[in-house]
Design an enzyme around this catalytic site. Structure first.
Site, PDB file in Angstrom:
ATOM      1  N   GLU A  26       0.836  -1.208   0.000  1.00  0.00           N
ATOM      2  CA  GLU A  26       0.000   0.000   0.000  1.00  0.00           C
ATOM      3  C   GLU A  26       0.870   1.257   0.000  1.00  0.00           C
ATOM      4  OE1 GLU A  26      -1.258   2.030   3.185  1.00  0.00           O
ATOM      5  OE2 GLU A  26      -0.967   0.492   4.707  1.00  0.00           O
ATOM      6  N   LYS A 160      -4.066  -1.156  14.001  1.00  0.00           N
ATOM      7  CA  LYS A 160      -3.369  -0.084  14.710  1.00  0.00           C
ATOM      8  C   LYS A 160      -3.880   0.022  16.150  1.00  0.00           C
ATOM      9  CE  LYS A 160      -3.758   2.573  11.052  1.00  0.00           C
ATOM     10  NZ  LYS A 160      -3.563   1.760   9.848  1.00  0.00           N
TER      11      LYS A 160
HETATM   12  N1  PSU Z   1      -0.374   0.909   8.501  1.00  0.00           N
HETATM   13  C1  PSU Z   1       0.632   1.725   8.944  1.00  0.00           C
HETATM   14  N2  PSU Z   1       0.494   3.071   8.701  1.00  0.00           N
HETATM   15  C2  PSU Z   1      -0.587   3.604   8.026  1.00  0.00           C
HETATM   16  C3  PSU Z   1      -1.643   2.729   7.573  1.00  0.00           C
HETATM   17  C4  PSU Z   1      -1.466   1.387   7.842  1.00  0.00           C
HETATM   18  O1  PSU Z   1       1.616   1.263   9.547  1.00  0.00           O
HETATM   19  O2  PSU Z   1      -0.643   4.818   7.791  1.00  0.00           O
HETATM   20  C5  PSU Z   1      -2.852   3.285   6.801  1.00  0.00           C
HETATM   21  C6  PSU Z   1      -3.430   2.195   5.902  1.00  0.00           C
HETATM   22  O3  PSU Z   1      -3.418   2.689   4.593  1.00  0.00           O
HETATM   23  C7  PSU Z   1      -4.853   1.993   6.396  1.00  0.00           C
HETATM   24  C8  PSU Z   1      -5.185   3.383   6.864  1.00  0.00           C
HETATM   25  O4  PSU Z   1      -5.712   1.534   5.380  1.00  0.00           O
HETATM   26  O5  PSU Z   1      -3.987   3.740   7.580  1.00  0.00           O
HETATM   27  C9  PSU Z   1      -6.442   3.393   7.709  1.00  0.00           C
HETATM   28  O6  PSU Z   1      -6.994   4.678   7.686  1.00  0.00           O
HETATM   29  P1  PSU Z   1      -8.501   4.900   8.198  1.00  0.00           P
HETATM   30  O7  PSU Z   1      -8.450   4.567   9.661  1.00  0.00           O
HETATM   31  O8  PSU Z   1      -8.783   6.365   7.927  1.00  0.00           O
HETATM   32  O9  PSU Z   1      -9.388   3.992   7.392  1.00  0.00           O
END
Ligand code: PSU
Ligand code: MN
Length: 303
Positions: A26, A160
């Site tokens: 990603e 996360k």
């Molecule tokens: N993993 C990491 N850092 C990030 C992300 C994932 O170590 O920045 C990103 C991914 O792209 C994931 C996004 O899909 O954070 C999730 O964002 P949200 O909570 O707005 O859906």
């Protein structure tokens, strides 16, 4: 060839056509999850780690209205340094293509592109999930619902730790996604080796993961992502006490400043990096590196 609007790079195309291992990566973590200019270094390093395992990296991003699967040098540099890069979940892909916009893809955007291009294995840091306070905000990452519909294996360090982890695990169950603890019987905690939550299935080798993928194929079960939850090594994790203290402060500040929607995750990750003097960043990177290497080994074992 699968029906897709994606522009698959020649290298990735050749690998897919010959059944060689390919790992989708990603780009949101690069554009919005890591500080500049370190992010560009990391983007290149992650691709190199995949190659060192004998697999081909396919970093996904939208550039000038085109969905790329596999970026060249200048594409990768743009993702890391262009301040105009948007954050694109899968629902944002069509508007971005139509507008000729550029953006980095989240887990949901990347998993969609991987599935469309016929790539089975995908690596990231931590998945998005159910946010704390979700009963009020209804903030649940689009990652979950999209992953529930694609047949990819996603290697991550759990979800996360800024999220409501138990609630996210419940959602993974409801959505029918398999969760394998890699070398652990606990769900990892992103910056931490363990979230304290148990997992039902433990595997210890890439071959065991590949065997689960083949069993999925045999079963013809409804398509849903297989989550391979790979903990950051304990020696490289963030100090748990520091983690809890700084996260509480970051969550309070996000609420105080009225941060909502797509901005929440990058905001919290940035505050943690700042207030741990980079220690959370190092733990995040250690987790991502481990995931990328494992994903390449799984792709090779399955190929
Ligand atoms: N993993 C990491 N850092 C990030 C992300 C994932 O170590 O920045 C990103 C991914 O792209 C994931 C996004 O899909 O954070 C999730 O964002 P949200 O909570 O707005 O859906
Ligand atoms: Mn969200």
């Amino acid at each position: 060839m699968p029906n897709t609007a994606a522009e698959v790079s020649a290298e990735v195309r050749t690998a897919l056509d010959s059944g060689a291992p390919v790992v989708a990566l990603e780009s949101t973590i690069i554009a919005h999850g890591l500080p500049r200019p370190r992010n560009h270094e990391v983007a290149r390093e992650l691709e190199e780690l995949v190659r060192a395992q004998g697999a081909v990296p396919a970093t996904v991003a939208v550039l000038d209205g085109r969905l790329h699967v596999g970026l060249d040098k200048s594409g990768l540099e743009r993702v890391a340094s262009d301040p105009g890069m948007r954050k694109l979940g899968h629902r944002d892909l069509a508007p971005a293509l139509a507008a000729g916009a550029s953006g980095a893809t989240t887990v949901s955007g990347t998993a969609f592109a991987a599935e469309a291009a016929g790539i089975r294995v995908f690596a990231t840091g931590g998945l998005g999930g159910v946010h704390r306070g979700w009963t009020d905000t209804q903030d649940e990452s689009a990652d979950l619902r999209l992953l529930a519909r694609v047949g990819v294996t996603v290697v991550c360090a759990g979800v996360k730790s800024i999220l409501d982890v138990p609630a996210t695990l419940q959602r993974l169950e409801t959505l029918g996604m398999g969760v394998l603890g890699y070398g652990t019987d606990h769900f990892p905690g992103f910056y931490l080796a363990s979230s304290g939550e148990p997992v039902d299935w433990t595997v210890r080798t890439p071959q065991e993961v590949a065997a689960v993928m083949r069993a999925q194929d045999l079963l013809g079960a409804p398509r849903a992502a297989l989550v391979v939850a790979n903990p950051v090594p304990v020696a490289e994790q963030l100090d748990p006490e520091l983690h809890d203290r700084v996260l509480a402060r970051a969550l309070a500040e996000a609420e105080g400043e009225g941060i909502t929607g797509q901005a929440v995750t990058p905001f919290l990750l940035e505050r943690l990096t700042r207030w741990t003097e980079g220690a959370s960043l190092e733990a995040n990177l250690a987790a991502v590196r481990g995931n990328v290497v494992l994903a390449a080994r799984i792709a090779a074992a399955y190929a």
